[in-house]
Enzyme design. Structure first.
Site, PDB file in Angstrom:
ATOM      1  N   MET A 160      -8.968   8.677   8.242  1.00  0.00           N
ATOM      2  CA  MET A 160      -9.337   9.007   6.861  1.00  0.00           C
ATOM      3  C   MET A 160     -10.521   9.977   6.817  1.00  0.00           C
ATOM      4  SD  MET A 160      -9.084   5.090   5.412  1.00  0.00           S
ATOM      5  CE  MET A 160     -10.123   4.480   6.748  1.00  0.00           C
ATOM      6  N   LYS A 179      -4.100   2.810  -2.302  1.00  0.00           N
ATOM      7  CA  LYS A 179      -5.339   3.552  -2.494  1.00  0.00           C
ATOM      8  C   LYS A 179      -5.343   4.712  -1.506  1.00  0.00           C
ATOM      9  CE  LYS A 179      -8.340   0.297  -1.650  1.00  0.00           C
ATOM     10  NZ  LYS A 179      -7.496  -0.800  -1.210  1.00  0.00           N
ATOM     11  N   ASP A 195       0.821  -1.212   0.000  1.00  0.00           N
ATOM     12  CA  ASP A 195       0.000   0.000   0.000  1.00  0.00           C
ATOM     13  C   ASP A 195       0.854   1.260   0.000  1.00  0.00           C
ATOM     14  OD1 ASP A 195      -2.351  -1.376  -0.003  1.00  0.00           O
ATOM     15  OD2 ASP A 195      -2.820  -1.060   2.113  1.00  0.00           O
TER      16      ASP A 195
END
Length: 256
Positions: free
Chosen positions: A168, A55, A33
């Site tokens: 996030m 991502k 990642d």
């Protein structure tokens, strides 16, 4: 055939587990990642295949369906594959989805937990999620659900006295502030930590009432973690102030 999920930790490459390092040292293929520190790939053998499948909000280099298929393809081709994921694979990491998909193709799995950014990043910024007399519990909530919305649990968390950690969720800051304002919690302490555990870590602390202009002034950007609650102010408070807060907490407990 086998897939190994490794939690890379919150950012600082020294915070990966020893078991994670040992698995990387034997890896044939690593799907990693964006939030996994690139230095961790140095543990891999020279002939290891390394593929970035990161991502990030608004910047997707590889969709989840693509990642699932890559896991299966490489496991079938090489017998095993390592999936290196930021933080911990089972805390908003979609790790369980990946091993379920792999299992449909007869691929066994191993999970190597990682240190979650949800508690490690605040800790290294001097913020304890719980502290006697100040906070006795905490919520960890995603700021980006599958529908790209703020979790509905956020409203329940905001009504509690617990520390609230939002992962996030920086792009939802205005929505979070509006929610706390509606609940008459404009004086609630809040901290935002960008690039936690890293050398370029940035921290801004304020109140619900002023955190938006403070964040803009500090040019806070993702990746960042939001911490809301009395503990968010602890690094900025004097020892005497903290002691009084703890005493008040004890008094309240006795009164209850």
């Amino acid at each position: 055939m086998k897939v190994t999920l490794i939690g890379a930790g919150p950012g600082d490459p020294d915070l990966i587990t020893l078991k994670g390092i040992k698995a990387l040292q034997k890896a044939k293929v690593v799907l990693y990642d964006s939030l996994a520190h690139p230095d961790l790939l140095e543990y891999c053998p020279a002939d290891c295949i390394k593929i970035l499948v990161g991502k990030r909000f608004g910047k997707t280099s590889c969709g989840q369906d693509d990642i699932n298929n890559l896991i299966v393809d490489y496991a079938q081709q090489y017998g095993e594959v390592v999936r290196l994921k930021g933080g911990d694979s089972f805390i908003f990491g979609r790790g369980y989805e990946e091993i379920l998909f792999a299992a449909e193709y007869g691929i066994e799995s191993e999970v190597i937990p990682g240190i979650s950014s949800s508690y490690a990043v605040p800790a290294l910024a001097g913020i304890p999620l719980t502290s006697r007399g100040v906070s006795e519990s905490f919520w960890v909530i995603t700021g980006t659900t599958k529908a790209h919305e703020l979790s509905k649990d956020m409203y329940l968390a905001a009504q509690s006295t617990a520390t609230v950690v939002v992962l996030m969720g920086l792009h939802k800051l205005e929505e979070i502030v509006a929610m706390y304002t509606e609940l008459n919690k404009v004086d609630e302490s809040i901290s935002i930590i960008q690039n936690g555990t890293m050398a370029d870590q940035k921290l801004v602390t304020g109140k619900i009432s002023n955190i938006i202009p403070l964040a803009k002034l500090s040019e806070i950007a993702s990746p960042a973690i939001i911490v809301i609650g009395k503990v968010a102010a602890l690094p900025d408070l004097s020892y005497e102030h903290v002691r009084k807060m703890m005493e008040n907490g004890k008094a309240a407990n006795v009164a209850d």
